[in-house]
Motif scaffolding. Structure first.
Motif, mmCIF file in Angstrom:
data_model
loop_
_atom_site.group_PDB
_atom_site.id
_atom_site.type_symbol
_atom_site.label_atom_id
_atom_site.label_comp_id
_atom_site.label_asym_id
_atom_site.label_seq_id
_atom_site.Cartn_x
_atom_site.Cartn_y
_atom_site.Cartn_z
ATOM 1 N N UNK A 154 0.964 -1.339 -0.078
ATOM 2 C CA UNK A 154 0.287 0.280 0.053
ATOM 3 C C UNK A 154 0.626 1.330 0.189
ATOM 4 N N UNK A 155 1.767 1.237 0.736
ATOM 5 C CA UNK A 155 2.396 1.913 0.509
ATOM 6 C C UNK A 155 3.570 2.326 -0.630
ATOM 7 N N UNK A 156 4.145 1.583 -1.127
ATOM 8 C CA UNK A 156 4.597 1.725 -2.029
ATOM 9 C C UNK A 156 3.320 2.286 -3.409
ATOM 10 N N UNK A 157 2.172 2.202 -3.676
ATOM 11 C CA UNK A 157 1.015 2.412 -4.336
ATOM 12 C C UNK A 157 1.052 3.875 -4.269
ATOM 13 N N UNK A 158 1.005 4.695 -2.928
ATOM 14 C CA UNK A 158 1.237 5.934 -2.585
ATOM 15 C C UNK A 158 2.291 6.157 -2.921
ATOM 16 N N UNK A 159 3.093 6.051 -3.015
ATOM 17 C CA UNK A 159 4.815 6.847 -3.394
ATOM 18 C C UNK A 159 4.058 6.677 -5.550
ATOM 19 N N UNK A 160 3.757 5.290 -5.740
ATOM 20 C CA UNK A 160 3.883 5.467 -7.431
ATOM 21 C C UNK A 160 2.413 6.612 -7.230
ATOM 22 N N UNK A 161 1.157 6.747 -6.681
ATOM 23 C CA UNK A 161 0.468 7.713 -6.342
ATOM 24 C C UNK A 161 0.823 9.050 -7.006
ATOM 25 N N UNK A 162 1.588 9.417 -6.110
ATOM 26 C CA UNK A 162 2.632 10.538 -5.968
ATOM 27 C C UNK A 162 3.193 10.995 -6.299
ATOM 28 N N UNK A 163 4.152 9.627 -7.247
ATOM 29 C CA UNK A 163 4.874 10.448 -8.442
ATOM 30 C C UNK A 163 4.429 10.313 -9.465
ATOM 31 N N UNK A 164 2.952 9.274 -9.904
ATOM 32 C CA UNK A 164 2.721 9.867 -11.168
ATOM 33 C C UNK A 164 1.559 11.185 -11.323
ATOM 34 N N UNK A 165 1.273 11.015 -9.831
ATOM 35 C CA UNK A 165 0.043 12.249 -10.086
ATOM 36 C C UNK A 165 0.809 13.810 -9.531
ATOM 37 N N UNK A 166 1.947 14.449 -10.680
ATOM 38 C CA UNK A 166 2.312 15.583 -9.968
ATOM 39 C C UNK A 166 1.043 16.443 -9.703
ATOM 40 N N UNK A 167 1.075 17.710 -9.788
ATOM 41 C CA UNK A 167 -0.246 18.916 -9.505
ATOM 42 C C UNK A 167 -0.644 19.059 -10.674
ATOM 43 N N UNK A 168 0.773 19.141 -10.823
ATOM 44 C CA UNK A 168 0.444 20.038 -12.591
ATOM 45 C C UNK A 168 -0.575 18.983 -13.712
ATOM 46 N N UNK A 169 -0.390 17.718 -13.427
ATOM 47 C CA UNK A 169 -1.067 16.060 -13.994
ATOM 48 C C UNK A 169 -2.701 15.673 -12.759
ATOM 49 N N UNK A 170 -3.084 15.914 -12.300
ATOM 50 C CA UNK A 170 -4.092 16.316 -11.116
ATOM 51 C C UNK A 170 -5.323 17.541 -11.775
ATOM 52 N N UNK A 171 -4.351 18.658 -11.845
ATOM 53 C CA UNK A 171 -5.168 19.744 -12.297
ATOM 54 C C UNK A 171 -5.985 19.167 -14.012
ATOM 55 N N UNK A 172 -4.320 18.748 -14.935
ATOM 56 C CA UNK A 172 -5.172 18.276 -16.536
ATOM 57 C C UNK A 172 -5.782 17.142 -16.305
ATOM 58 N N UNK A 173 -5.871 16.073 -15.735
ATOM 59 C CA UNK A 173 -7.003 15.345 -15.196
ATOM 60 C C UNK A 173 -7.436 14.923 -13.764
ATOM 61 N N UNK A 174 -8.470 15.271 -12.812
ATOM 62 C CA UNK A 174 -8.840 14.986 -12.251
ATOM 63 C C UNK A 174 -9.374 14.372 -11.326
ATOM 64 N N UNK A 175 -10.195 13.459 -12.783
ATOM 65 C CA UNK A 175 -11.142 12.395 -12.621
ATOM 66 C C UNK A 175 -10.335 11.687 -12.924
ATOM 67 N N UNK A 176 -8.896 11.385 -13.013
ATOM 68 C CA UNK A 176 -7.724 10.624 -12.889
ATOM 69 C C UNK A 176 -7.761 10.297 -11.867
ATOM 70 N N UNK A 177 -6.968 11.463 -11.085
ATOM 71 C CA UNK A 177 -6.380 11.054 -9.591
ATOM 72 C C UNK A 177 -7.403 10.340 -8.749
ATOM 73 N N UNK A 178 -8.901 11.027 -8.959
ATOM 74 C CA UNK A 178 -9.375 11.091 -8.552
ATOM 75 C C UNK A 178 -9.623 9.191 -8.100
ATOM 76 N N UNK A 179 -10.151 8.804 -9.112
ATOM 77 C CA UNK A 179 -9.589 7.570 -9.690
ATOM 78 C C UNK A 179 -8.652 6.292 -8.810
ATOM 79 N N UNK A 180 -7.367 7.191 -9.236
ATOM 80 C CA UNK A 180 -6.566 6.143 -8.138
ATOM 81 C C UNK A 180 -6.463 6.051 -7.048
ATOM 82 N N UNK A 181 -6.465 7.728 -6.745
ATOM 83 C CA UNK A 181 -6.567 7.840 -5.031
ATOM 84 C C UNK A 181 -7.600 7.069 -4.482
ATOM 85 N N UNK A 182 -8.531 7.201 -4.497
ATOM 86 C CA UNK A 182 -10.263 6.705 -4.584
ATOM 87 C C UNK A 182 -9.589 5.104 -4.178
ATOM 88 N N UNK A 183 -8.894 4.750 -4.705
ATOM 89 C CA UNK A 183 -8.774 3.342 -4.808
ATOM 90 C C UNK A 183 -7.778 3.232 -3.942
#
Length: 140
Positions: free
Chosen positions: A84-113
């Motif tokens: 789980x902690x590895x997946x959290x690190x991957x999420x933080x790496x794969x979703x920098x702020x600019x990516x979250x701003x560009x694709x909120x739904x994608x970030x929400x789906x990943x983080x919701x998991x």
């Protein structure tokens, strides 16, 4: 540290996770600007909680050397937490702020998991793991 303290921290972790999801979903510029601070606070809380929890579990582990069921619980505790902690690190790496701003739904789906897995993890720790390994039921 007691299981009551861990349970309180679990509540904080879940609250932080929901705040991250709400900030990403809300759509306001202010909340989006606050998202990096929320994510950093969450990561720090995860790290501090897990380091104390791991130390406590590891201190108790030797007394269960002859108990295969409890050894299996401890192995599960470590394996799933590491994943789980590895997946959290991957999420933080794969979703920098600019990516979250560009694709909120994608970030929400990943983080919701991650948040859903965290909820399940908290339930398992409090209902199964703590009573078996730390010999303390969690009272809420």
């Amino acid at each position: 540290m007691s299981t009551q303290t861990f349970a309180h921290q679990h509540g904080e972790l879940l609250t932080h996770a929901e705040a991250i999801l709400a900030a990403a979903a809300n759509g306001s510029e202010t909340e989006l600007q606050n998202l990096p601070a929320l994510r950093l606070a969450f990561a720090r809380l995860v790290n501090s909680h897990c380091s104390v929890e791991i130390r406590m579990v590891n201190a108790r582990a030797p007394q269960f050397d002859a108990d295969s069921d409890r050894r299996a619980l401890i192995r599960r505790f470590h394996d799933e937490l590491l994943m789980w902690r590895g997946d959290l690190m991957d999420c933080n790496t794969n979703w920098p702020q600019r990516e979250v701003a560009n694709d909120r739904a994608g970030f929400i789906a990943d983080f919701r998991g991650l948040a859903d897995r965290l909820k399940a993890r908290v339930r398992w720790e409090e209902q199964v793991f703590y009573p078996a390994i730390l010999a303390e039921p969690v009272r809420r």
